[in-house]
Each structure stands twice: as C-alpha cells, then as structure tokens.
Design a protein around this motif. Structure first.
Motif, PDB file in Angstrom:
ATOM      1  N   GLU A 124       0.815  -1.218   0.000  1.00 23.16           N
ATOM      2  CA  GLU A 124       0.000   0.000   0.000  1.00 23.16           C
ATOM      3  C   GLU A 124       0.847   1.266   0.000  1.00 23.16           C
ATOM      4  O   GLU A 124       0.389   2.319  -0.411  1.00 23.16           O
ATOM      5  N   ASP A 125       2.061   1.172   0.513  1.00 26.58           N
ATOM      6  CA  ASP A 125       2.937   2.340   0.652  1.00 26.58           C
ATOM      7  C   ASP A 125       4.283   2.019   0.013  1.00 26.58           C
ATOM      8  O   ASP A 125       5.169   1.449   0.646  1.00 26.58           O
ATOM      9  N   ASP A 126       4.425   2.398  -1.249  1.00 23.63           N
ATOM     10  CA  ASP A 126       5.633   2.036  -1.985  1.00 23.63           C
ATOM     11  C   ASP A 126       6.898   2.722  -1.464  1.00 23.63           C
ATOM     12  O   ASP A 126       8.006   2.322  -1.799  1.00 23.63           O
ATOM     13  N   ARG A 127       6.746   3.715  -0.604  1.00 16.36           N
ATOM     14  CA  ARG A 127       7.928   4.390  -0.042  1.00 16.36           C
ATOM     15  C   ARG A 127       8.780   3.437   0.791  1.00 16.36           C
ATOM     16  O   ARG A 127       9.992   3.602   0.878  1.00 16.36           O
ATOM     17  N   ILE A 128       8.166   2.424   1.397  1.00 15.04           N
ATOM     18  CA  ILE A 128       8.900   1.469   2.228  1.00 15.04           C
ATOM     19  C   ILE A 128       9.953   0.750   1.394  1.00 15.04           C
ATOM     20  O   ILE A 128      11.138   0.745   1.727  1.00 15.04           O
ATOM     21  N   ASP A 129       9.524   0.130   0.299  1.00 11.22           N
ATOM     22  CA  ASP A 129      10.466  -0.578  -0.571  1.00 11.22           C
ATOM     23  C   ASP A 129      11.429   0.375  -1.255  1.00 11.22           C
ATOM     24  O   ASP A 129      12.635   0.125  -1.305  1.00 11.22           O
ATOM     25  N   ARG A 130      10.898   1.447  -1.781  1.00  4.26           N
ATOM     26  CA  ARG A 130      11.735   2.355  -2.555  1.00  4.26           C
ATOM     27  C   ARG A 130      12.838   2.984  -1.696  1.00  4.26           C
ATOM     28  O   ARG A 130      13.964   3.136  -2.157  1.00  4.26           O
ATOM     29  N   ASP A 131      12.528   3.311  -0.447  1.00  6.50           N
ATOM     30  CA  ASP A 131      13.555   3.867   0.447  1.00  6.50           C
ATOM     31  C   ASP A 131      14.632   2.833   0.749  1.00  6.50           C
ATOM     32  O   ASP A 131      15.828   3.136   0.699  1.00  6.50           O
ATOM     33  N   LEU A 132      14.224   1.615   1.073  1.00 13.11           N
ATOM     34  CA  LEU A 132      15.185   0.550   1.344  1.00 13.11           C
ATOM     35  C   LEU A 132      16.021   0.258   0.095  1.00 13.11           C
ATOM     36  O   LEU A 132      17.254   0.173   0.166  1.00 13.11           O
ATOM     37  N   ASP A 133      15.378   0.122  -1.041  1.00 10.74           N
ATOM     38  CA  ASP A 133      16.091  -0.208  -2.272  1.00 10.74           C
ATOM     39  C   ASP A 133      17.039   0.911  -2.693  1.00 10.74           C
ATOM     40  O   ASP A 133      18.147   0.652  -3.168  1.00 10.74           O
ATOM     41  N   ARG A 134      16.632   2.139  -2.512  1.00  7.31           N
ATOM     42  CA  ARG A 134      17.510   3.267  -2.832  1.00  7.31           C
ATOM     43  C   ARG A 134      18.765   3.234  -1.959  1.00  7.31           C
ATOM     44  O   ARG A 134      19.876   3.448  -2.441  1.00  7.31           O
ATOM     45  N   ARG A 135      18.576   2.913  -0.701  1.00  8.40           N
ATOM     46  CA  ARG A 135      19.711   2.827   0.223  1.00  8.40           C
ATOM     47  C   ARG A 135      20.684   1.711  -0.205  1.00  8.40           C
ATOM     48  O   ARG A 135      21.896   1.903  -0.233  1.00  8.40           O
ATOM     49  N   LEU A 136      20.138   0.555  -0.553  1.00  7.61           N
ATOM     50  CA  LEU A 136      20.979  -0.559  -0.990  1.00  7.61           C
ATOM     51  C   LEU A 136      21.663  -0.243  -2.323  1.00  7.61           C
ATOM     52  O   LEU A 136      22.829  -0.595  -2.533  1.00  7.61           O
ATOM     53  N   TYR A 137      20.951   0.416  -3.226  1.00  6.48           N
ATOM     54  CA  TYR A 137      21.548   0.813  -4.500  1.00  6.48           C
ATOM     55  C   TYR A 137      22.750   1.729  -4.274  1.00  6.48           C
ATOM     56  O   TYR A 137      23.797   1.560  -4.893  1.00  6.48           O
ATOM     57  N   ARG A 138      22.596   2.695  -3.382  1.00  8.88           N
ATOM     58  CA  ARG A 138      23.707   3.626  -3.111  1.00  8.88           C
ATOM     59  C   ARG A 138      24.918   2.903  -2.531  1.00  8.88           C
ATOM     60  O   ARG A 138      26.055   3.244  -2.854  1.00  8.88           O
ATOM     61  N   ILE A 139      24.666   1.935  -1.669  1.00  8.82           N
ATOM     62  CA  ILE A 139      25.772   1.145  -1.119  1.00  8.82           C
ATOM     63  C   ILE A 139      26.484   0.421  -2.262  1.00  8.82           C
ATOM     64  O   ILE A 139      27.718   0.445  -2.352  1.00  8.82           O
ATOM     65  N   ALA A 140      25.719  -0.207  -3.149  1.00 13.20           N
ATOM     66  CA  ALA A 140      26.310  -0.938  -4.270  1.00 13.20           C
ATOM     67  C   ALA A 140      27.083  -0.011  -5.199  1.00 13.20           C
ATOM     68  O   ALA A 140      28.147  -0.374  -5.709  1.00 13.20           O
ATOM     69  N   ARG A 141      26.564   1.158  -5.412  1.00 12.06           N
ATOM     70  CA  ARG A 141      27.189   2.102  -6.332  1.00 12.06           C
ATOM     71  C   ARG A 141      28.430   2.768  -5.740  1.00 12.06           C
ATOM     72  O   ARG A 141      29.418   2.977  -6.432  1.00 12.06           O
ATOM     73  N   ASP A 142      28.382   3.078  -4.440  1.00 12.60           N
ATOM     74  CA  ASP A 142      29.402   3.929  -3.836  1.00 12.60           C
ATOM     75  C   ASP A 142      30.464   3.209  -3.023  1.00 12.60           C
ATOM     76  O   ASP A 142      31.471   3.804  -2.669  1.00 12.60           O
ATOM     77  N   ARG A 143      30.227   1.947  -2.695  1.00 12.79           N
ATOM     78  CA  ARG A 143      31.147   1.287  -1.781  1.00 12.79           C
ATOM     79  C   ARG A 143      31.775   0.064  -2.406  1.00 12.79           C
ATOM     80  O   ARG A 143      31.234  -0.540  -3.316  1.00 12.79           O
ATOM     81  N   ASP A 144      32.929  -0.281  -1.862  1.00  5.55           N
ATOM     82  CA  ASP A 144      33.643  -1.467  -2.293  1.00  5.55           C
ATOM     83  C   ASP A 144      33.981  -2.261  -1.039  1.00  5.55           C
ATOM     84  O   ASP A 144      33.889  -1.748   0.074  1.00  5.55           O
ATOM     85  N   GLY A 145      34.368  -3.508  -1.214  1.00 12.44           N
ATOM     86  CA  GLY A 145      34.701  -4.318  -0.054  1.00 12.44           C
ATOM     87  C   GLY A 145      33.475  -4.744   0.727  1.00 12.44           C
ATOM     88  O   GLY A 145      33.493  -4.797   1.947  1.00 12.44           O
ATOM     89  N   VAL A 146      32.385  -5.081  -0.006  1.00 10.66           N
ATOM     90  CA  VAL A 146      31.102  -5.343   0.630  1.00 10.66           C
ATOM     91  C   VAL A 146      30.476  -6.636   0.088  1.00 10.66           C
ATOM     92  O   VAL A 146      30.558  -6.922  -1.103  1.00 10.66           O
ATOM     93  N   VAL A 147      29.850  -7.377   0.993  1.00  6.42           N
ATOM     94  CA  VAL A 147      28.915  -8.425   0.622  1.00  6.42           C
ATOM     95  C   VAL A 147      27.539  -7.844   0.915  1.00  6.42           C
ATOM     96  O   VAL A 147      27.192  -7.597   2.069  1.00  6.42           O
ATOM     97  N   LEU A 148      26.791  -7.575  -0.136  1.00  7.54           N
ATOM     98  CA  LEU A 148      25.476  -6.952  -0.023  1.00  7.54           C
ATOM     99  C   LEU A 148      24.423  -8.039  -0.167  1.00  7.54           C
ATOM    100  O   LEU A 148      24.353  -8.721  -1.193  1.00  7.54           O
ATOM    101  N   GLU A 149      23.627  -8.184   0.869  1.00 12.97           N
ATOM    102  CA  GLU A 149      22.649  -9.263   0.925  1.00 12.97           C
ATOM    103  C   GLU A 149      21.233  -8.691   0.928  1.00 12.97           C
ATOM    104  O   GLU A 149      20.878  -7.928   1.812  1.00 12.97           O
ATOM    105  N   SER A 150      20.471  -9.037  -0.087  1.00 13.75           N
ATOM    106  CA  SER A 150      19.049  -8.716  -0.122  1.00 13.75           C
ATOM    107  C   SER A 150      18.431  -9.459  -1.291  1.00 13.75           C
ATOM    108  O   SER A 150      19.137  -9.921  -2.198  1.00 13.75           O
ATOM    109  N   ARG A 151      17.130  -9.542  -1.275  1.00 14.23           N
ATOM    110  CA  ARG A 151      16.424 -10.244  -2.343  1.00 14.23           C
ATOM    111  C   ARG A 151      16.722  -9.621  -3.703  1.00 14.23           C
ATOM    112  O   ARG A 151      16.861 -10.309  -4.700  1.00 14.23           O
ATOM    113  N   LEU A 152      16.863  -8.293  -3.754  1.00 19.32           N
ATOM    114  CA  LEU A 152      17.099  -7.587  -5.015  1.00 19.32           C
ATOM    115  C   LEU A 152      18.549  -7.141  -5.215  1.00 19.32           C
ATOM    116  O   LEU A 152      18.832  -6.419  -6.168  1.00 19.32           O
ATOM    117  N   ALA A 153      19.452  -7.529  -4.345  1.00 19.12           N
ATOM    118  CA  ALA A 153      20.825  -7.013  -4.396  1.00 19.12           C
ATOM    119  C   ALA A 153      21.459  -7.169  -5.775  1.00 19.12           C
ATOM    120  O   ALA A 153      22.105  -6.244  -6.278  1.00 19.12           O
TER     121      ALA A 153
END
Length: 193
Positions: free
Chosen positions: A55-84
């Motif tokens: 009902e509230d797409d902000r929940i997913d979009r906020d989480l996904d945006r945060r994970l996207y930024r980690i993937a884009r900006d950081r190195d030395g990471v194991v990023l775990e999520s359904r959409l990682a």
C-alpha cells in the motif's frame, strides 16, 4: 570487491553472506536486517510490513535506494538482499543466488523464529507473492529470472559450511583471463537517474 547474495527467505542468505564477508575480509550489509529493523521500529512483523509495503511504496523504494547507493558507492562489501543482484547491476563483481525447496525454507524459518512450520510456510508464501508483485510493479523485475546471477546454489543439498566453502572457493579461484562473459544487467533504471 562487491558480492551480492540474493534469494528467498530461509535460503541461507544471511548465514552465507556473513560467512563470505568473514572469509574474504569484506563488510556484510543485510537488506533483511534493515527491513526487519524498520518493521520493528513501526511495530509490525516482517509479514505485516511486507503487506503494508503493498500500500505504501515508499517502504520498498527507500530501502532499495539505500541498498543501491551502497552498491554504487562502496567497495569491499557483501550486499545481501532479495534484489541485491538487480540493484547492483554490473557494479557487482559476483551476483549469487541461493535457494532451497519451500518446505526446507519453511522449516528453517520455523526453527529460527520459534513458530510452527505450517505457519512459517503460509507466511513465506504470502511474503513471496507480495514481493513478486511489488518488484514487478515498481521496477519491472521478474524475481524468478535467475539469468543475471553468476552462481545459483540449492542450499538444501549441502551443509551451511559446505555452501560457504563452495562459494568462497569459486570467488577466490575466479580468473578474469578465463571469463568468457557474464550476463549483463542494467541497474534498476530509476536509481540511475
């Protein structure tokens, strides 16, 4: 190095991602932990929070945006999520998908969360239907399309330590000179803007 570990609930993502991070001296970041913390802060179970996210797409979009930024900006990471794997796109060095039969996953979840297996199975099915719908609606992602992953593993076939050894060995033995090409994936378009 950026590794992504994806898969459904109960597939062994958290255990494997934490083990990979330790074995390869990388940081482990869990989208599931972040999601559960957000649900708990708001007084919801993860299943209820998943349904609220419909009902509230902000929940997913906020989480996904945060994970996207980690993937884009950081190195030395194991990023775990359904959409990682989808969120990281081609910035990931390796995209890993873990899975197991639904009954095995339900039993694992029931043990972890101290609940009856049947309840865990029903909640898992509801959660997967909810996520599948949201990922398709928001981003045009078919979560069942595994073609973007470099390795897919049925974690019910081996012990957790054997799965970890298998994946650690695969990452360590990778030689770019022998790579004949991996499946390209564009990052989720709305996050590239």
């Amino acid at each position: 190095m950026l590794l992504t570990v994806s898969g459904p609930a109960g597939s062994g993502k958290s255990t494997t991602a934490a083990g990979l991070a330790e074995a390869l001296d990388l940081e482990h970041i869990s989208g599931g932990d972040i999601f559960r913390d957000l649900a708990d802060e708001r007084g919801y179970t993860p299943v209820e929070f998943n349904e609220l996210a419909e009902e509230d797409d902000r929940i997913d979009r906020d989480l996904d945006r945060r994970l996207y930024r980690i993937a884009r900006d950081r190195d030395g990471v194991v990023l775990e999520s359904r959409l990682a794997g989808w969120l990281a796109g081609d910035t990931a060095d390796f995209r890993l998908w873990l899975d197991a039969p639904r009954d095995v996953r339900a039993t694992r979840i029931a043990d972890r969360e101290k609940k009856p297996v049947e309840r865990a199975r029903e909640e898992t099915e509801r959660r997967e239907q909810s996520e599948r719908k949201r990922y398709a609606d928001y981003y045009g992602i078919d979560i069942d399309d595994l073609s973007i992953y470099d390795l897919t593993v049925n974690t019910a076939r081996w012990t957790a330590s054997d799965v970890l050894a298998l994946l650690t060995n695969a990452v360590k033995r990778y030689d770019a000179a022998d790579d004949e090409g991996r499946h390209p994936v564009d990052t989720v378009a709305e996050f590239d803007a």
